[in-house]
Design an enzyme around this catalytic site. Structure first.
Site: not given
Length: 381
Positions: A183, A185, A209, A235, A257, A284
């Site tokens: 990730d 992020h 990700e 996400e 998500d 997510h």
């Protein structure tokens, strides 16, 4: 049957649940929350409740249209998350009223179990190999970890080496048959993502990700073209229109998500849109039990589903766990790293209402950390 009452509950560790009750006594649960903005979303839920009280709960699509489009100013994470939780609860009611799981209402199951991954590291995991090995021992075949903590604006050689060493430790613990995802992020600039991804490719990550922030989705195609690793994102994309540019950029995996992207109704549509781009879906879900239950209903009826995130044991869960609010924890029992198809009506779980009511208001106001670069300027978390 009419909607008679809508309630919300802020519970530890950082979750917001909503409860819709009908005059027939049927109750549906949802999980509307933006991490770090639970109180704001709670207000939005009660504003939207004015549109639902006294209405037929089975008119889910009409309610979704009115909640998302009934105001001149639309969209954004707060509104779409408030809608998401209410939408989940309406689908829960529909399934319970008709005596079937939600995924049956959406066309029926296309699989009997879904593969799940678990989280194995915070921002600076010192013993990633040991953490991965423990999850393999527990039966998981896939894990996810952060690629790095705070990133320099342009990655140094040491930054790259540390990222690769961490990934190599995960690969060694998993062996050739397991999977790990990294990730980014949104901590990486697009330049850093292009710089780091080729170094990760020989280790075979399942996906990388969020290599760029969602506001830089227009740069995603450049990252995808140069990345020898499957790219995932989503996400922080809250609708089909948000997801479309990412799909057009050539990503491999979309990660809507269920508690942010308009609920079951909109995520179902995002998944169908993704299928037209030959893109897989990995919902997510670092949140609570209702969000996970909603994700699973999508997972079981979505042909292009890949893998399910879940937060049992994640480092965010301090003070409470997913299973603390579920009457029958077997619904989330893992079998060789998989979750089995829920067969109970609605979302497939029974929320422990007594535990939820007792916990309401006891959650501290969770906030994401504020990071800074060595020169004192803001750094992405």
């Amino acid at each position: 049957m009419r909607i008679s009452r809508i309630e919300t509950f802020a519970v530890p560790p950082r979750w917001l649940l909503c409860r819709i009750e009908t005059d027939d006594g049927v109750v549906g649960w949802g999980e509307p929350v933006v991490e770090g903005r639970a109180a704001t979303v709670r207000t939005a839920v009660h504003e939207l409740a004015e549109l639902l009280i006294g209405k037929d709960p089975m008119r889910i699509e009409d309610h979704w249209q009115v909640m998302t489009k009934g105001s001149f100013y639309r969209g954004g994470p707060v509104l779409s998350s408030a809608v998401a939780g209410l939408d989940q609860a309406l689908w829960d009611i529909a399934g319970k009223a008709l005596g079937v799981p939600v995924h049956v209402l959406l066309g029926g199951p296309v699989r009997d179990r879904v593969r799940a991954y678990t989280w194995v590291g915070g921002d600076e995991p010192a013993h990633i190999g040991e953490a991965v090995a423990a999850q393999v021992e527990a039966g998981f075949t896939a894990v996810k970890m952060n690629a790095a903590g705070r990133m320099n604006r342009i990655a140094t050689r040491r930054d790259i080496d540390t990222i690769v060493e961490r990934a190599a430790a995960a690969r060694e613990a998993l062996g050739p048959d397991g999977d790990f995802a990294v990730d980014f992020h949104g901590r990486f600039s697009s330049a850093n993502a292009r710089l780091v991804l080729p170094h990760l490719a020989p280790l075979g990550p399942l996906f990388a990700e969020e290599p760029v922030l969602p506001e830089y989705t227009h740069l995603l195609a450049d990252v995808v073209r140069t990345a020898p690793v499957p790219i995932a994102t989503g996400e922080r994309l809250f609708s089909r229109t948000d997801a479309l540019p990412a799909l057009q950029a050539g990503i491999a995996v979309i990660q809507p998500d269920l508690s942010h992207a308009g609920g079951i109704s909109e995520v179902r549509r995002i998944a169908a849109l993704a299928e037209t781009f030959d893109v897989l879906v990995a919902p997510h879900c670092p949140l609570g039990p209702v969000s996970l239950a909603s994700s699973l209903q999508i997972a079981f009826c979505t042909p292009n589903f890949l893998i399910q995130e879940q937060s049992i044991g994640i480092h965010y869960n301090r003070g409470a766990e997913v299973l603390d609010y579920v009457r029958d924890p077997e619904v989330f029992a893992f079998h060789d790293g998989h979750l089995l198809r829920p067969t109970a009506p609605g979302l497939g779980l029974e929320v422990d209402e007594k535990a939820v009511r007792a916990a309401d208001g006891s959650a501290p106001d969770w906030r994401g950390p504020i990071w800074r670069h060595p020169d004192g300027s803001f750094a992405e978390w």
